[in-house]
Enzyme design. Structure first.
Site, short mmCIF file in Angstrom:
data_model
loop_
_atom_site.label_atom_id
_atom_site.label_comp_id
_atom_site.label_asym_id
_atom_site.label_seq_id
_atom_site.Cartn_x
_atom_site.Cartn_y
_atom_site.Cartn_z
N ILE A 56 0.83 -1.22 0.00
CA ILE A 56 0.00 0.00 0.00
C ILE A 56 0.86 1.26 0.00
CG2 ILE A 56 -2.08 -1.01 1.03
CD1 ILE A 56 -1.20 0.22 3.73
N THR A 118 -8.32 -1.20 15.43
CA THR A 118 -8.30 -2.16 16.53
C THR A 118 -8.67 -1.51 17.86
OG1 THR A 118 -6.75 -3.48 17.86
CG2 THR A 118 -5.78 -1.71 16.59
N GLU A 120 -7.05 -1.94 20.38
CA GLU A 120 -5.79 -1.66 21.09
C GLU A 120 -5.41 -0.19 21.06
OE1 GLU A 120 -2.56 -4.33 20.67
OE2 GLU A 120 -3.84 -6.08 20.46
N LYS A 146 -1.07 2.02 14.69
CA LYS A 146 -2.48 1.91 14.25
C LYS A 146 -3.24 3.17 14.67
CE LYS A 146 -4.53 -1.14 12.61
NZ LYS A 146 -4.81 -1.48 11.18
N TYR A 199 1.76 -16.17 28.73
CA TYR A 199 2.54 -15.02 29.19
C TYR A 199 2.10 -14.59 30.60
CZ TYR A 199 3.78 -14.19 24.20
OH TYR A 199 4.23 -14.29 22.91
N GLY A 267 5.03 -4.39 28.45
CA GLY A 267 3.93 -3.43 28.23
C GLY A 267 2.59 -4.10 27.98
P1 NAD Z 1 -2.97 -10.58 8.98
O1 NAD Z 1 -1.61 -10.38 9.55
O2 NAD Z 1 -3.56 -11.94 8.93
O3 NAD Z 1 -3.02 -10.01 7.48
C1 NAD Z 1 -2.47 -8.78 7.12
C2 NAD Z 1 -2.47 -8.72 5.60
O4 NAD Z 1 -1.93 -7.45 5.20
C3 NAD Z 1 -1.60 -9.80 4.94
O5 NAD Z 1 -2.26 -10.35 3.83
C4 NAD Z 1 -0.34 -9.03 4.52
O6 NAD Z 1 0.31 -9.61 3.41
C5 NAD Z 1 -0.94 -7.68 4.19
N1 NAD Z 1 0.03 -6.58 4.27
C6 NAD Z 1 0.90 -6.30 5.28
N2 NAD Z 1 1.61 -5.20 4.98
C7 NAD Z 1 1.16 -4.77 3.77
C8 NAD Z 1 1.51 -3.68 2.94
N3 NAD Z 1 2.46 -2.81 3.28
N4 NAD Z 1 0.84 -3.52 1.78
C9 NAD Z 1 -0.12 -4.41 1.40
N5 NAD Z 1 -0.46 -5.50 2.13
C10 NAD Z 1 0.18 -5.66 3.31
O7 NAD Z 1 -3.90 -9.59 9.77
P2 NAD Z 1 -5.42 -9.67 10.24
O8 NAD Z 1 -5.48 -10.29 11.58
O9 NAD Z 1 -6.22 -10.21 9.12
O10 NAD Z 1 -5.73 -8.11 10.44
C11 NAD Z 1 -6.27 -7.33 9.38
C12 NAD Z 1 -6.55 -5.93 9.89
O11 NAD Z 1 -7.46 -5.98 10.99
C13 NAD Z 1 -5.34 -5.18 10.42
O12 NAD Z 1 -5.44 -3.84 10.02
C14 NAD Z 1 -5.44 -5.30 11.93
O13 NAD Z 1 -4.81 -4.22 12.58
C15 NAD Z 1 -6.94 -5.29 12.11
N6 NAD Z 1 -7.44 -5.99 13.32
C16 NAD Z 1 -7.04 -7.27 13.59
C17 NAD Z 1 -7.60 -7.94 14.69
C18 NAD Z 1 -7.21 -9.36 15.05
O14 NAD Z 1 -7.61 -9.82 16.10
N7 NAD Z 1 -6.48 -10.07 14.22
C19 NAD Z 1 -8.54 -7.27 15.50
C20 NAD Z 1 -8.90 -5.95 15.19
C21 NAD Z 1 -8.36 -5.34 14.08
O1 DAU Z 2 -7.48 -6.65 20.22
C1 DAU Z 2 -7.30 -6.67 18.83
C2 DAU Z 2 -5.90 -7.15 18.55
O2 DAU Z 2 -5.88 -8.53 18.89
C3 DAU Z 2 -5.47 -6.94 17.09
O3 DAU Z 2 -5.45 -5.59 16.81
C4 DAU Z 2 -4.10 -7.58 16.85
O4 DAU Z 2 -3.75 -7.48 15.48
C5 DAU Z 2 -4.16 -9.03 17.26
O5 DAU Z 2 -2.87 -9.62 17.13
C6 DAU Z 2 -4.65 -9.18 18.70
O6 DAU Z 2 -3.67 -8.66 19.64
P1 DAU Z 2 -3.35 -9.42 21.02
O7 DAU Z 2 -1.99 -9.01 21.43
O8 DAU Z 2 -4.45 -9.30 21.99
O9 DAU Z 2 -3.36 -10.94 20.47
P2 DAU Z 2 -2.39 -12.20 20.69
O10 DAU Z 2 -3.07 -13.36 20.04
O11 DAU Z 2 -0.99 -11.93 20.34
O12 DAU Z 2 -2.47 -12.39 22.26
C7 DAU Z 2 -3.70 -12.58 22.92
C8 DAU Z 2 -3.40 -12.69 24.41
O13 DAU Z 2 -2.69 -13.91 24.63
C9 DAU Z 2 -2.51 -11.59 24.93
O14 DAU Z 2 -2.90 -11.28 26.28
C10 DAU Z 2 -1.12 -12.21 24.94
C11 DAU Z 2 -1.41 -13.67 25.25
N1 DAU Z 2 -0.47 -14.65 24.66
C12 DAU Z 2 -0.22 -14.57 23.33
C13 DAU Z 2 0.65 -15.44 22.74
C14 DAU Z 2 0.97 -15.36 21.26
C15 DAU Z 2 0.11 -15.62 25.45
O15 DAU Z 2 -0.16 -15.70 26.67
N2 DAU Z 2 0.96 -16.50 24.86
C16 DAU Z 2 1.28 -16.44 23.55
O16 DAU Z 2 2.12 -17.28 23.07
#
Ligand code: NAD
Ligand code: DAU
Length: 330
Positions: A56, A118, A120, A146, A199, A267
């Site tokens: 992007i 998000t 976050e 973000k 964690y 953090g």
């Molecule tokens: P993901 O890591 O599975 O996918 C991210 C995608 O973005 C991938 O296909 C990657 O190739 C693409 N990408 C990364 N950098 C790019 C760039 N510079 N240009 C074009 N494409 C690029 O992530 P996800 O979990 O599907 O999250 C998608 C969106 O939703 C993110 O913006 C994330 O912040 C937001 N979000 C995620 C969660 C969650 O729990 N996973 C929750 C709330 C919001």
């Molecule tokens: O809240 C939305 C967010 O949720 C998104 O914006 C992020 O992209 C997504 O990665 C997610 O963030 P978290 O940090 O909450 O997700 P994660 O799965 O990394 O961790 C969830 C919780 O579990 C967090 O408290 C950390 C803990 N954890 C995570 C991992 C990977 C563990 O205890 N052990 C682990 O190995």
């Protein structure tokens, strides 16, 4: 039918969104994705879409992909908090520069813009829930960049009148999530009899949202949201990490002794909770409760080894060794 440019559509949530749009709305979709370690063309293999392999932050690729579309939906991001702590560079480039390049292109083309964000960005909350007017107080390089992107999006509405909306989701889970995140990591480790790295004390709380519910919520905001506004899209259930991991142990039949407490995330936010009244007023409601969605997700990973086996045997191993090597000996 709407013509959409979906950036980051080859990832976990973006590909679920594309699937929902093709199935339920008959949209015409172009996906623009850089295919980082988290993006996979296979996530879209069965779908009738146009695909552009680009970042992007690439103005020429974006300007050409945006031609003729009605709206841009931006999922593209670096999404793992732990990686943002050790290697923040790509987070800054994609979230700040990338979002700016997309906004400029949307402004020139005069198209609607939806930013996927998000919970976050609000930081951690001990009691109660965040509303859209809660202050932004991000903790990690992931959430700070973000939040920066959200502010840039808001500035394009206020300064240029670009019709923007922002969707802030809580923790998503479901099929095709890269196994660096809590739920798929624990499922795959449990299936392999590997340690389950919790964690700190494991009492951090997350607000779990099934991925298709988020995809539908984003669609609601795209169709009915008011320009310039942000909308929280939170899951129906909150759960401490330890309970999530214990339930995965039960569902996979793994041994309790795999549960391993490891060094806490620096953090680490203690609790997330989103108030979603504003998006509910647009007619959206989460349909999948956590207990049911988690069971389905475990079954999906059990039935789709061909999706995750190549990941688990590739560059992921190096990441895993770097992230967990010092605290886990298997
Ligand atoms: P993901 O890591 O599975 O996918 C991210 C995608 O973005 C991938 O296909 C990657 O190739 C693409 N990408 C990364 N950098 C790019 C760039 N510079 N240009 C074009 N494409 C690029 O992530 P996800 O979990 O599907 O999250 C998608 C969106 O939703 C993110 O913006 C994330 O912040 C937001 N979000 C995620 C969660 C969650 O729990 N996973 C929750 C709330 C919001
Ligand atoms: O809240 C939305 C967010 O949720 C998104 O914006 C992020 O992209 C997504 O990665 C997610 O963030 P978290 O940090 O909450 O997700 P994660 O799965 O990394 O961790 C969830 C919780 O579990 C967090 O408290 C950390 C803990 N954890 C995570 C991992 C990977 C563990 O205890 N052990 C682990 O190995």
């Amino acid at each position: 039918m709407t013509k959409l440019l979906v950036c980051g559509g080859a990832g976990f949530i973006g590909s679920a969104f594309v699937r929902v749009r093709l199935r339920d709305h008959g949209d015409e979709v172009t996906v623009l994705d850089k295919l980082t370690y988290a993006g996979r063309r296979e996530n879209l293999a069965d779908l009738d879409i146009d695909f552009v392999h680009a970042g992007i932050e690439d103005p020429d690729a974006v300007a050409s992909a945006i031609e003729g579309v009605d709206a841009v939906v931006n999922f593209a991001a670096e999404t793992h908090v732990d990686r943002s702590i050790t290697e923040p560079d790509a987070f800054v480039t994609t979230h700040a520069v990338g979002t700016w390049v997309l906004l400029e292109a949307a402004r020139r083309a005069g198209v609607r813009y939806l930013q996927v964000s998000t919970d976050e960005v609000y930081g951690s909350i001990e009691e109660g829930s965040f509303t859209e007017s809660s202050p932004l107080a991000p903790s990690s390089p992931y959430s700070a960049t973000k939040a920066g992107a959200d502010l840039l999006v808001a500035s394009y509405f206020h300064t240029y009148g670009l019709p923007t909306v922002i969707c802030r989701g809580s923790n998503n889970y479901g099929p095709r999530q890269y196994p660096e995140k809590l739920i798929p990591l624990m499922i795959l480790n449990a299936l392999h009899g590997d340690p389950l790295p919790v964690y700190g004390d494991g009492m951090q709380v997350r607000n779990w949202l099934y991925v298709d519910d988020f995809a539908r919520g984003i669609g609601h905001v795209l169709a009915h949201g008011t320009p310039g506004e942000a909308y929280n899209v939170g899951g129906p259930d909150e759960c401490p990490n330890l309970d999530v991991v214990r339930r995965i142990i039960e569902l996979t039949g793994a041994d309790d002794s795999l549960l391993t407490y490891v060094r806490d995330r620096p953090g680490h936010d203690r609790r997330y909770s989103l108030g979603s009244e504003k998006v509910r007023a647009l007619g959206w409601e989460a349909q999948v409760r956590f207990a049911e969605g988690l069971e389905e997700t475990v079954a999906w990973y059990q039935d789709n080894r061909e999706w995750w086996e190549p990941i688990r045997s590739g560059g992921y191993r190096e990441y895993y060794a770097r992230q967990y090597g010092a605290s886990i000996k298997d």
